[in-house]
Scaffold this active site. Structure first.
Site, PDB file in Angstrom:
ATOM      1  N   CYS A 140      67.756  75.524  65.705  1.00 59.82           N
ATOM      2  CA  CYS A 140      68.075  75.226  66.774  1.00 59.82           C
ATOM      3  C   CYS A 140      68.870  73.925  67.309  1.00 59.82           C
ATOM      4  CB  CYS A 140      67.011  75.273  67.923  1.00 59.82           C
ATOM      5  SG  CYS A 140      65.556  74.089  67.511  1.00 59.82           S
ATOM      6  N   TYR A 141      68.570  72.677  66.622  1.00 57.77           N
ATOM      7  CA  TYR A 141      69.281  71.512  66.635  1.00 57.77           C
ATOM      8  C   TYR A 141      70.988  71.808  66.190  1.00 57.77           C
ATOM      9  CZ  TYR A 141      65.476  68.642  68.076  1.00 57.77           C
ATOM     10  OH  TYR A 141      64.217  68.346  68.652  1.00 57.77           O
TER      11      TYR A 141
END
Length: 335
Positions: free
Chosen positions: A147-148
């Site tokens: 996600c990052y």
């Protein structure tokens, strides 16, 4: 209809996959599993009571092959590769949400563990949709980005050709607590997170090498990535701010608009973004501005959807010849 399954149905990303798959017009949910099994999906997730009743089995390669043409592996890092290796060999398409197939071998083994499936690692496709769309259409094994890295790469990749490669990138990333998964730890305890915000693994987080590796792979440029993640007192959502140095004068908003002109799930904003506007959707909102040669890029995603499950579903749509937007959530939960 294509028969699909989810292994790892007990987790947050597994739940998001189930929620999208039960209403998907082209996929038929045929199999749910965990590493322990022997329950039903509504017992794992109370939000599904009186919505769907479905048995959850103990994960078995033989049963997956019997029921599924495609399977989502929503398992922890190190657990997916054992399943994927056998499933690919038996003709089942795999979308893996873990880190097991998203990195080069040396990078993976430095930050995770020894890899058990080097052959398939070399043929996996990184599911950052806007950059690997064509490759995903013929893929048999897809690796969902973290996600990052998703929020960071979508924000900064359009600017790499205009940036000073000798100047470091600084990434300030903030995520809701669901990004840490269901397993309780001291840092995810309510008493720790409530009314609080704090950095964790600053400058040493294993998503930093993923971001660096993909920048080099896509643009051929090596850059120093200084990545600092934070937990915020929110269930879901992710806000990333990237700071870099330009080597030439540009209009940042125009760069973004031109770069993502044909990408319907990227929204270019005229002011800094927020997490409410993307919560519950597959959208990535991006804003950018500069001050002299200093560049600021701001992006927002739903960490469980664009950062994991909806990105995985878009990849599956493309793998199966469907429009990428089929069954994808587009309306935010909140105003």
């Amino acid at each position: 209809m294509i028969s699909v399954g989810v292994v790892g149905a007990s987790g947050y990303t597994g739940l998001e996959l189930v929620k999208m798959l039960v209403t998907h017009p082209r996929f038929q949910l045929k199999y749910l599993a965990t590493t322990t099994g022997d329950t039903v999906i509504e017992a794992l997730h109370s939000s599904l009571v009186d919505v769907i009743s479905f048995p959850v089995e103990k994960a078995s390669v033989e049963t997956i092959v019997e029921h599924c043409e495609l399977v989502f592996l929503a398992l922890p890092h190190k657990a997916s590769m054992g399943f994927a290796k056998e499933l690919i060999g038996k003709g089942v398409k795999v979308v893996d949400l873990s880190a097991d197939y998203r990195l080069e071998l040396d990078t993976y083994e430095e930050h995770y563990c020894e890899h058990e499936d080097r052959e398939n690692l070399d043929s996996s496709v990184y599911a950052l949709i806007e950059y690997y769309r064509d490759e995903l259409k013929t893929a048999k094994l897809v690796a969902g980005p973290g996600c990052y890295p998703t929020a960071t790469l979508l924000a900064i990749l359009p600017f790499i050709p205009y940036m000073d490669a000798n100047a470091p990138l600084f990434v300030d990333a903030k995520s809701g607590v669901s990004g840490a998964g269901k397993k309780l730890s001291e840092t995810t305890h309510f008493v720790t997170v409530n009314d609080n915000i704090f950095a964790y693994n600053p400058l040493k987080h294993r998503h930093a090498p993923e971001i660096s590796e993909k920048i080099e792979k896509i643009h051929g440029v090596k850059m120093s990535v200084n990545f600092v993640p934070h937990l915020i007192p929110a269930t879901r959502g992710e806000l990333v701010s990237v700071y870099g140095t330009l080597k030439e004068d540009i209009d940042p908003i125009e760069v973004l608009k031109k770069h993502y002109a044909n990408d319907r799930f990227i929204r270019i904003r005229e002011k800094p973004v927020d997490i409410k506007s993307t919560a519950g959707t597959h959208f990535c909102d991006i804003f950018a501005m500069k001050n002299g040669n200093a560049l600021f890029v701001n992006s927002s995603i739903d960490n469980l959807l664009r950062g994991a499950s909806s990105q995985a579903l878009v990849a599956a749509n493309l793998m199966c010849g469907f429009d990428e937007g089929v069954g994808i959530p587009m309306i935010a939960y909140v105003p």
